[in-house]
Design an enzyme around this catalytic site. Structure first.
Site, mmCIF file in Angstrom:
data_model
loop_
_atom_site.group_PDB
_atom_site.id
_atom_site.type_symbol
_atom_site.label_atom_id
_atom_site.label_comp_id
_atom_site.label_asym_id
_atom_site.label_seq_id
_atom_site.Cartn_x
_atom_site.Cartn_y
_atom_site.Cartn_z
ATOM 1 N N ASP A 1 0.883 -1.177 0.000
ATOM 2 C CA ASP A 1 0.000 0.000 0.000
ATOM 3 C C ASP A 1 0.915 1.220 0.000
ATOM 4 O O ASP A 1 2.042 1.156 0.506
ATOM 5 C CB ASP A 1 -0.852 -0.025 1.282
ATOM 6 C CG ASP A 1 -2.023 0.925 1.228
ATOM 7 O OD1 ASP A 1 -3.165 0.436 1.207
ATOM 8 O OD2 ASP A 1 -1.803 2.154 1.209
ATOM 9 N N THR B 1 -11.727 3.105 -5.063
ATOM 10 C CA THR B 1 -12.342 3.722 -6.242
ATOM 11 C C THR B 1 -13.476 4.622 -5.742
ATOM 12 O O THR B 1 -14.657 4.305 -5.941
ATOM 13 C CB THR B 1 -12.878 2.637 -7.204
ATOM 14 O OG1 THR B 1 -13.644 1.674 -6.446
ATOM 15 C CG2 THR B 1 -11.764 1.904 -7.920
ATOM 16 N N LEU C 1 -17.973 -8.941 -0.548
ATOM 17 C CA LEU C 1 -17.688 -9.010 0.889
ATOM 18 C C LEU C 1 -18.487 -7.954 1.630
ATOM 19 O O LEU C 1 -18.398 -6.771 1.303
ATOM 20 C CB LEU C 1 -16.198 -8.755 1.145
ATOM 21 C CG LEU C 1 -15.199 -9.560 0.312
ATOM 22 C CD1 LEU C 1 -13.783 -9.085 0.583
ATOM 23 C CD2 LEU C 1 -15.350 -11.053 0.620
ATOM 24 N N ARG C 2 -19.245 -8.394 2.609
ATOM 25 C CA ARG C 2 -19.935 -7.413 3.449
ATOM 26 C C ARG C 2 -19.041 -7.088 4.629
ATOM 27 O O ARG C 2 -18.490 -8.004 5.246
ATOM 28 C CB ARG C 2 -21.250 -7.991 3.987
ATOM 29 C CG ARG C 2 -22.306 -8.210 2.944
ATOM 30 C CD ARG C 2 -23.331 -9.195 3.453
ATOM 31 N NE ARG C 2 -22.710 -10.477 3.780
ATOM 32 C CZ ARG C 2 -23.310 -11.454 4.455
ATOM 33 N NH1 ARG C 2 -24.531 -11.291 4.901
ATOM 34 N NH2 ARG C 2 -22.685 -12.602 4.704
ATOM 35 N N ASN D 1 -25.087 -4.758 -6.200
ATOM 36 C CA ASN D 1 -25.206 -3.762 -5.129
ATOM 37 C C ASN D 1 -26.403 -2.839 -5.359
ATOM 38 O O ASN D 1 -27.107 -2.467 -4.419
ATOM 39 C CB ASN D 1 -23.918 -2.931 -5.020
ATOM 40 C CG ASN D 1 -22.926 -3.575 -4.058
ATOM 41 O OD1 ASN D 1 -23.155 -4.672 -3.565
ATOM 42 N ND2 ASN D 1 -21.822 -2.894 -3.800
ATOM 43 N N ALA E 1 -36.461 -2.399 7.137
ATOM 44 C CA ALA E 1 -36.748 -0.967 6.970
ATOM 45 C C ALA E 1 -36.077 -0.161 8.077
ATOM 46 O O ALA E 1 -35.746 -0.687 9.128
ATOM 47 C CB ALA E 1 -38.250 -0.750 7.008
ATOM 48 N N CYS F 1 -20.023 1.460 0.082
ATOM 49 C CA CYS F 1 -20.257 0.688 -1.151
ATOM 50 C C CYS F 1 -21.593 0.988 -1.798
ATOM 51 O O CYS F 1 -21.634 1.471 -2.930
ATOM 52 C CB CYS F 1 -20.132 -0.797 -0.841
ATOM 53 S SG CYS F 1 -18.518 -1.197 -0.183
ATOM 54 N N ARG G 1 -18.110 5.657 7.180
ATOM 55 C CA ARG G 1 -18.223 6.369 5.906
ATOM 56 C C ARG G 1 -19.678 6.314 5.401
ATOM 57 O O ARG G 1 -20.262 5.254 5.349
ATOM 58 C CB ARG G 1 -17.261 5.772 4.883
ATOM 59 C CG ARG G 1 -15.804 6.024 5.234
ATOM 60 C CD ARG G 1 -14.873 5.304 4.300
ATOM 61 N NE ARG G 1 -15.010 3.868 4.389
ATOM 62 C CZ ARG G 1 -14.390 3.001 3.583
ATOM 63 N NH1 ARG G 1 -13.597 3.447 2.635
ATOM 64 N NH2 ARG G 1 -14.556 1.708 3.727
HETATM 65 C C1 UGA Z 1 -22.223 -4.227 0.389
HETATM 66 C C2 UGA Z 1 -22.739 -5.522 -0.258
HETATM 67 O O1 UGA Z 1 -23.738 -6.098 0.575
HETATM 68 C C3 UGA Z 1 -21.621 -6.517 -0.483
HETATM 69 O O2 UGA Z 1 -22.103 -7.680 -1.161
HETATM 70 C C4 UGA Z 1 -20.537 -5.851 -1.338
HETATM 71 O O3 UGA Z 1 -19.447 -6.714 -1.579
HETATM 72 C C5 UGA Z 1 -20.037 -4.602 -0.622
HETATM 73 O O4 UGA Z 1 -21.143 -3.710 -0.416
HETATM 74 C C6 UGA Z 1 -19.002 -3.942 -1.495
HETATM 75 O O5 UGA Z 1 -19.360 -3.438 -2.556
HETATM 76 O O6 UGA Z 1 -17.822 -4.020 -1.186
HETATM 77 P P1 UGA Z 1 -21.584 -3.493 2.879
HETATM 78 O O7 UGA Z 1 -21.278 -2.143 2.331
HETATM 79 O O8 UGA Z 1 -20.613 -4.104 3.815
HETATM 80 O O9 UGA Z 1 -21.736 -4.569 1.673
HETATM 81 O O10 UGA Z 1 -22.966 -3.369 3.597
HETATM 82 P P2 UGA Z 1 -24.391 -4.071 3.514
HETATM 83 O O11 UGA Z 1 -24.470 -5.211 4.431
HETATM 84 O O12 UGA Z 1 -24.775 -4.298 2.111
HETATM 85 O O13 UGA Z 1 -25.297 -2.887 4.103
HETATM 86 C C7 UGA Z 1 -25.353 -1.627 3.446
HETATM 87 C C8 UGA Z 1 -26.281 -0.692 4.166
HETATM 88 O O14 UGA Z 1 -27.628 -1.101 3.999
HETATM 89 C C9 UGA Z 1 -26.063 -0.579 5.667
HETATM 90 O O15 UGA Z 1 -26.144 0.778 6.036
HETATM 91 C C10 UGA Z 1 -27.210 -1.361 6.264
HETATM 92 O O16 UGA Z 1 -27.574 -0.915 7.538
HETATM 93 C C11 UGA Z 1 -28.301 -1.094 5.236
HETATM 94 N N1 UGA Z 1 -29.342 -2.136 5.196
HETATM 95 C C12 UGA Z 1 -29.007 -3.427 4.895
HETATM 96 C C13 UGA Z 1 -30.659 -1.796 5.419
HETATM 97 O O17 UGA Z 1 -30.980 -0.619 5.675
HETATM 98 N N2 UGA Z 1 -31.619 -2.762 5.343
HETATM 99 C C14 UGA Z 1 -31.325 -4.048 5.059
HETATM 100 O O18 UGA Z 1 -32.252 -4.883 5.020
HETATM 101 C C15 UGA Z 1 -29.981 -4.387 4.835
#
Ligand code: UGA
Length: 472
Positions: free
Chosen positions: A30, A86, A154-155, A227, A271, A279, A346
């Protein structure tokens, strides 16, 4: 295989560590010297469950190392995973300058053939551009480059498990040799022989993931399409929650029934305050921009974004309705991270909620087991507390902004006794309305109308709630 990972953020660290766990020899690099110094000293700069233990174990086994010398990392690798940031530009487009820098670095340093794998999330057609750049800047005759797209799913919070037990692995390739090499890299996972390490439960995977071999353009698009679909699903559930409030229905009953239809599925229908993080919001923007640039009408996605932004307005309106004037009110905040099990803030909805509370003159105290250090840097006006009960003391309202399991388990009777007014606004629908009202709280959430709950269940302490509300 000898693999180098360029970029040691969330994606790079998880990718590098898990590739080492699969048995490869991985060097991570990095351009941030502080980050590298910390990693070399064994300190993982992010909170991600299981990551630090697995990282340390692989360093001890000499399969994983960290080097500031990116040129060396390029020269020694057979495959190079690009995991640089990115971020979004002002326009909503993706800033690809880090990818461009890495492409030029690889082209200049490589002396032998390399597989260059795009792991960072990028818009469709970036791979073509990457290939061109590698060709333009190639300095050493022997260096042949093959390019692949291998998007990550990846979440944050479950990234290690998502890497080792994925639903699917997508590889976008344009040559058979590239496919073969990537199959080899992921072989332990694909053959279903890879048992999680003991600290993940020691269990065999429940299924072998499907490997999808696509074109590079399709692989890039799959990531943005996935996404964005998740974002659409969340916004859809949020609009249904608003409707539930209007007609006296319960969003949890509605989404549970919807989710039992295997065509819909139960996940991403929770909700609340909407989606945040680094992401979903940026990928939605980038996908909208891609559609605009290519002349495709994707107003559906713009609407999902607009619905998401409105969640904060709606929540603030709920707070104002309950508290009336916000000036000089003591507001407690439980949860700062954009979601549970991460320290990432973020694009966290919590930050915008807090900024608006402060702008209206409220005093804010907050607690989050992982995200307070980062938040204090950007919001020094708020007081961070060591434990949730401190946040509740003398508070006029308590807001739940992240769905940490810890908050469900709190001693809510104790919190009731500590607050100036037992008022809870649950931005994540984490708690049970009936239970909260039974404990004597005035409780507001999304799509679980107070009237409906009250009509079906009249708690004995309801008069205490109103008295407390009046006296506060
Ligand atoms: C997301 C995707 O789920 C991953 O598959 C992906 O690899 C990743 O982005 C990425 O592009 O690197 P992440 O950002 O870790 O993962 O978060 P999520 O679990 O998707 O949640 C995103 C947001 O949605 C959070 O603020 C969460 O609280 C919210 N959320 C999630 C809701 O408001 N309701 C839901 O039912 C689920």
């Amino acid at each position: 295989m000898r693999i180098s990972v360029i970029g040691c953020g969330y994606v790079g660290l998880v990718t590098g560590t898990c590739l080492a766990e699969l048995g490869h020899h991985v060097v991570c690099t990095d351009n941030d010297p502080e980050r590298m110094a910390s990693l070399k000293a064994g300190v993982v700069p992010i909170y991600e469950p299981y990551l630090d233990g697995m990282l340390a174990a692989n360093c001890r086994a000499n399969r994983l190392s960290f080097s500031i010398d990116a040129g060396e990392a390029v020269r020694t690798a057979e495959a190079i995973f690009i995991c640089v940031g990115t971020p979004p530009l002002e326009t909503g487009d993706t800033d690809l300058s880090a990818i461009d820098n890495v492409a030029r670095l690889i082209a200049a340093e490589a002396r032998t053939p390399k597989l260059v794998v795009e792991k960072s999330t990028v818009p469709a057609q970036t791979g073509q551009q990457l290939k061109r750049q590698l060709g333009h800047y190639r300095r050493n005759g022997g260096a042949e480059f093959r390019v692949a797209s291998n998007p990550e799913f990846l979440r944050e919070g479950t990234a290690v498990e998502d890497f080792l037990h994925p639903d699917r692995i997508v590889i976008g390739v344009d040559e058979e040799a590239t496919e073969r090499q990537l199959r080899e890299i992921y072989r332990p996972i694909l053959e279903g022989r890879f048992h999680c390490p003991m600290h993940l439960g020691g269990c065999p995977p429940t299924h072998s993931p499907e490997l999808l071999v696509t074109t590079i353009n399709s692989a890039e698009l799959i990531k943005h399409a996935s996404n964005s679909f998740l974002a659409l699903k969340i916004s859809y559930a949020n609009v249904i929650a608003d409707l539930c409030e209007k007609v006296g229905a319960d969003i949890k009953e509605v989404t549970r029934a919807m989710g039992l239809d295997s065509r819909i599925g139960p996940r991403f229908l929770a909700a609340g305050l909407g989606f945040g993080g680094f992401c979903l919001p940026k990928d939605v923007q980038a996908f909208i921009r891609l559609a605009e640039r290519t002349g495709v009408d994707f107003s559906m996605l713009k609407e999902a974004e607009r619905v998401n932004k409105r969640r904060i307005d709606i929540f603030l309106e709920k707070i104002r309705q309950a508290l009336w004037v916000l000036k000089d009110k003591q507001v407690g905040v439980l949860g700062l991270a954009f979601k549970a099990n991460t320290d990432d803030i973020r694009f966290a909805p919590s930050l915008e909620v807090i900024r608006r509370l402060l702008a209206e003159g409220a005093q804010v105290r907050a607690y989050d087991r992982e995200a307070m250090d980062r938040t204090s840097v950007i919001l020094p006006q708020i007081q961070c507390c060591r434990e949730p009960y401190e946040v509740a003391r003398d508070a006029d309202a308590l807001l739940i902004l992240t769905e940490w399991e810890e908050f469900r388990q709190l001693d809510w009777e104790r919190i009731h006794g500590l607050m100036a007014r037992p008022l809870v606004l649950d931005g994540r629908n984490l708690l049970e309305p009936k239970a909260m009202m039974k404990r004597g709280f005035e409780y507001h959430s999304f799509g679980q109308p107070v009237e409906t709950v009250t009509a079906r269940f009249v708690p004995p302490q309801i008069s205490k709630v109103s008295e407390a509300s009046v006296s506060a």
